[in-house]
Design a protein around this motif. Structure first.
Motif, PDB file in Angstrom:
ATOM      1  N   UNK A 331       7.067  36.869  50.861  1.00  0.00           N
ATOM      2  CA  UNK A 331       7.178  36.824  49.448  1.00  0.00           C
ATOM      3  C   UNK A 331       7.965  35.962  48.758  1.00  0.00           C
ATOM      4  N   UNK A 332       7.353  35.111  47.768  1.00  0.00           N
ATOM      5  CA  UNK A 332       8.130  34.090  47.353  1.00  0.00           C
ATOM      6  C   UNK A 332       8.091  33.917  45.982  1.00  0.00           C
ATOM      7  N   UNK A 333       8.958  34.939  45.252  1.00  0.00           N
ATOM      8  CA  UNK A 333       9.137  35.119  43.695  1.00  0.00           C
ATOM      9  C   UNK A 333       9.463  33.875  43.151  1.00  0.00           C
ATOM     10  N   UNK A 334       8.693  33.141  42.016  1.00  0.00           N
ATOM     11  CA  UNK A 334       9.448  31.972  41.403  1.00  0.00           C
ATOM     12  C   UNK A 334       8.524  31.859  40.072  1.00  0.00           C
ATOM     13  N   UNK A 335       9.418  31.436  39.096  1.00  0.00           N
ATOM     14  CA  UNK A 335       8.843  31.252  37.806  1.00  0.00           C
ATOM     15  C   UNK A 335       9.429  29.964  37.289  1.00  0.00           C
ATOM     16  N   UNK A 336       8.589  29.225  36.269  1.00  0.00           N
ATOM     17  CA  UNK A 336       9.096  28.213  35.636  1.00  0.00           C
ATOM     18  C   UNK A 336       8.917  28.350  33.909  1.00  0.00           C
ATOM     19  N   UNK A 337       9.842  27.380  33.301  1.00  0.00           N
ATOM     20  CA  UNK A 337       9.651  27.722  31.943  1.00  0.00           C
ATOM     21  C   UNK A 337       9.771  26.245  31.369  1.00  0.00           C
ATOM     22  N   UNK A 338       8.911  26.236  30.194  1.00  0.00           N
ATOM     23  CA  UNK A 338       8.851  24.759  29.485  1.00  0.00           C
ATOM     24  C   UNK A 338       9.083  25.020  28.141  1.00  0.00           C
ATOM     25  N   UNK A 339      10.047  24.553  27.459  1.00  0.00           N
ATOM     26  CA  UNK A 339      10.251  24.405  26.034  1.00  0.00           C
ATOM     27  C   UNK A 339       9.783  22.941  25.142  1.00  0.00           C
ATOM     28  N   UNK A 340       9.088  23.136  24.288  1.00  0.00           N
ATOM     29  CA  UNK A 340       8.968  21.724  23.587  1.00  0.00           C
ATOM     30  C   UNK A 340       8.984  21.884  22.170  1.00  0.00           C
ATOM     31  N   UNK A 341       9.638  21.227  21.692  1.00  0.00           N
ATOM     32  CA  UNK A 341      10.026  20.873  19.923  1.00  0.00           C
ATOM     33  C   UNK A 341       8.379  20.500  19.464  1.00  0.00           C
ATOM     34  N   UNK A 342       8.021  21.010  18.392  1.00  0.00           N
ATOM     35  CA  UNK A 342       6.924  20.473  17.549  1.00  0.00           C
ATOM     36  C   UNK A 342       7.026  18.948  17.228  1.00  0.00           C
ATOM     37  N   UNK A 343       6.119  18.226  17.289  1.00  0.00           N
ATOM     38  CA  UNK A 343       6.002  16.601  17.320  1.00  0.00           C
ATOM     39  C   UNK A 343       6.387  16.461  15.828  1.00  0.00           C
ATOM     40  N   UNK A 344       7.195  15.284  15.924  1.00  0.00           N
ATOM     41  CA  UNK A 344       7.518  14.449  14.793  1.00  0.00           C
ATOM     42  C   UNK A 344       8.706  15.415  13.801  1.00  0.00           C
ATOM     43  N   UNK A 345       9.303  16.381  14.418  1.00  0.00           N
ATOM     44  CA  UNK A 345      10.308  16.954  13.817  1.00  0.00           C
ATOM     45  C   UNK A 345      11.571  16.001  13.420  1.00  0.00           C
ATOM     46  N   UNK A 346      12.307  16.100  12.418  1.00  0.00           N
ATOM     47  CA  UNK A 346      13.596  15.517  12.449  1.00  0.00           C
ATOM     48  C   UNK A 346      14.450  16.495  11.606  1.00  0.00           C
ATOM     49  N   UNK A 347      15.575  16.573  12.065  1.00  0.00           N
ATOM     50  CA  UNK A 347      16.688  17.648  11.631  1.00  0.00           C
ATOM     51  C   UNK A 347      17.298  16.966  10.502  1.00  0.00           C
ATOM     52  N   UNK A 348      17.114  16.988   9.334  1.00  0.00           N
ATOM     53  CA  UNK A 348      17.875  16.316   7.963  1.00  0.00           C
ATOM     54  C   UNK A 348      17.760  17.270   6.856  1.00  0.00           C
ATOM     55  N   UNK A 349      17.386  18.663   6.821  1.00  0.00           N
ATOM     56  CA  UNK A 349      17.656  19.296   5.679  1.00  0.00           C
ATOM     57  C   UNK A 349      18.233  20.743   6.061  1.00  0.00           C
ATOM     58  N   UNK A 350      19.243  20.890   5.629  1.00  0.00           N
ATOM     59  CA  UNK A 350      20.066  22.179   5.849  1.00  0.00           C
ATOM     60  C   UNK A 350      19.041  23.339   5.257  1.00  0.00           C
ATOM     61  N   UNK A 351      19.018  24.387   6.157  1.00  0.00           N
ATOM     62  CA  UNK A 351      17.823  25.460   5.712  1.00  0.00           C
ATOM     63  C   UNK A 351      16.457  25.180   6.234  1.00  0.00           C
TER      64      UNK A 351
END
Length: 482
Positions: A331-351
């Protein structure tokens, strides 16, 4: 030609297990109605799993008919392909020790029957040694612990079953189609294996490759006995051979190398007993000396050909269920995770809302339960699986998909994302069988410092006297984003 079939993933289950049922051969898009009923006798034809089986109602749950449309959400393969995959829960209230008749009928007039059992765990069986008539370096070892193959994952690579009213069966594993002899046609049960998939063990100081054999003969007139007439092993670079000579049981030498022939130095037979009730548990380990595999690389494909039953009027017949060769994988239990931000986003406005997509994949060889996903500060929503059936079990190869959203704070803008110029966000997946796995996504911060100043003289003032005071109003505003 369309092949009609109705089968379960195992021939025997324990109470509380779930049977996977596959029906095929009807017009694509048809509705198929399934029903599972108790039987007490095979009827006039003496064969279980046919329409004349004697049915009895024991009052338990789960015996009402259910209908699945080919290609609908209830069809677990999700395809309009003339094949329906569904499941049936083996309810503990009336299943232990029972035999069932499975029927399926399609709206186009197609119909089929099959049988399976719930023999339950074999707690009283005693291993019965194989009787070898002749000389062979193979070791046939009845399991010393009934009902168990030990820790690991059973991986069946060929199922063989004699045609109706015949007492002899033969076949070999391959990923090629059509199959040649009496092999199960499903790629789930008959396929090519590489040498790397076969466990290597040491017995009394000698190394062996170990195969496993599960018999299904105990409910027939001849009892649990069956005769093994031959085993041949081949090595090949191809996983799809289907050109064995039916008379000699040999592949062309240009396609495969013969590694072992049990009858190569004279006739050898092995008398075997289906002593361990049910399928998927195994009756014998068959250990083959590593020396027979000299010159074979781990990536080469291994073909195992075998013959069972009555041959040339000799031997105990094959007249029950299928015979199954398998290997036990760790038995070889294994998992992978991949997190991706939406393309073109820039953090520049609070809220503002920051958006992410997360996928969690079962990269091991066992199903994962109790799967969780944590993403601090974010709102997480599970979406339709990229690959899977959107249930609570992350099965082998399945890919679950999530959306995640979080709100950008003024403090994050002011600190330039903590000083590194981006917003870091980490998601962590976990399960009952694995440890946690994490992945991060970053969105760049765009700081835009800006200052505006306005100076205004008070209204109505006139500079007309020396020494008078002139008054002004000055406004300073932060017009940037930090």
């Amino acid at each position: 030609m369309t092949i009609s079939r109705l089968e379960t993933d195992k021939s025997d289950y324990q109470p509380g297990e779930t049977a996977t049922i596959t029906a095929g051969g009807f017009v694509p898009g048809s509705e198929v109605t399934f029903e599972v009923e108790h039987v007490t006798d095979p009827g006039a034809d003496g064969i279980y799993g046919t329409s004349d089986d004697v049915i009895v109602d024991l009052g338990g749950k789960g015996h009402d008919p259910w209908t699945v449309k080919d290609g609908s959400k209830k069809d677990l393969d999700g395809k309009v392909n003339g094949e329906v995959v569904t499941k049936w829960f083996v309810h503990p209230d009336d299943s232990l020790g029972a035999r069932f008749l499975l029927t399926a009928a399609a709206s186009d007039g197609w119909g089929a029957t099959a049988t399976f059992t719930d023999a339950g765990p074999n707690t009283g069986g005693t291993p019965i040694a194989a009787t070898v008539n002749g000389s062979t370096p193979l070791i046939f070892d009845a399991y010393t612990t009934a009902g168990s193959t030990g820790t690991g994952i059973i991986s069946s690579f060929v199922r063989i079953q004699a045609p109706k009213d015949e007492a002899f069966e033969s076949g070999y594993n391959t990923s090629g189609r059509p199959v040649q002899f009496d092999e199960n046609t499903s790629p789930q049960f008959t396929y090519a294996i590489t040498l790397s998939m076969v466990p290597r063990v040491t017995i009394d100081g000698q190394d062996y490759y170990q195969f496993n054999l599960d018999l299904n003969e105990s409910d027939k007139d001849s009892g649990p006995l069956i005769t093994l007439h031959n085993v041949k092993l081949f090595a090949s670079s191809s996983p799809t051979l289907t050109n064995m000579n039916a008379t000699t049981a040999l592949f062309p030498t240009t396609d495969a190398r013969l590694l072992y022939d049990m009858d190569g130095s004279g006739n050898v037979t092995v008398s075997l007993t289906d002593w361990n009730s049910g399928s998927g548990t195994g009756d014998y380990r068959v250990s083959v000396p590593v020396s027979l595999f000299n010159g074979v690389s781990l990536s080469e494909y291994i073909y195992l050909y075998s013959e069972f039953g009555t041959k040339n009027n000799a031997g105990s017949p094959a007249e029950g269920g299928f015979e199954e060769w398998f290997v036990v994988k760790q038995a070889n239990p294994s998992m992978a995770i991949d997190k991706v931000a939406a393309a073109g986003q820039v953090a520049d406005v609070a809220g503002e809302t920051l958006n992410y997509t997360i996928t969690v994949t079962n990269t091991g060889n066992v199903a994962l339960t109790g799967v969780t996903l944590a993403d601090p500060g974010a709102t997480v929503l599970r979406l339709t699986d990229l690959s899977g059936d959107n249930d609570a079990t992350l099965e082998v190869g399945e890919i679950w998909r999530y959306s995640a959203t979080r709100t950008l704070t003024q403090a994050e803008l002011d600190s330039n994302g903590g000083g590194d110029g981006d917003i870091d966000n980490t998601a962590t997946a976990d399960s009952d069988q694995t440890g946690p796995v994490s992945d991060s996504a970053v969105i760049p911060v765009d700081q835009n410092p800006a200052l505006n100043i306005v100076k205004e003289a008070d209204a109505g003032q006139v500079a007309d006297q020396a020494g008078e005071k002139l008054t002004y109003r000055i406004t300073v505003a932060n017009t940037g984003n930090q």
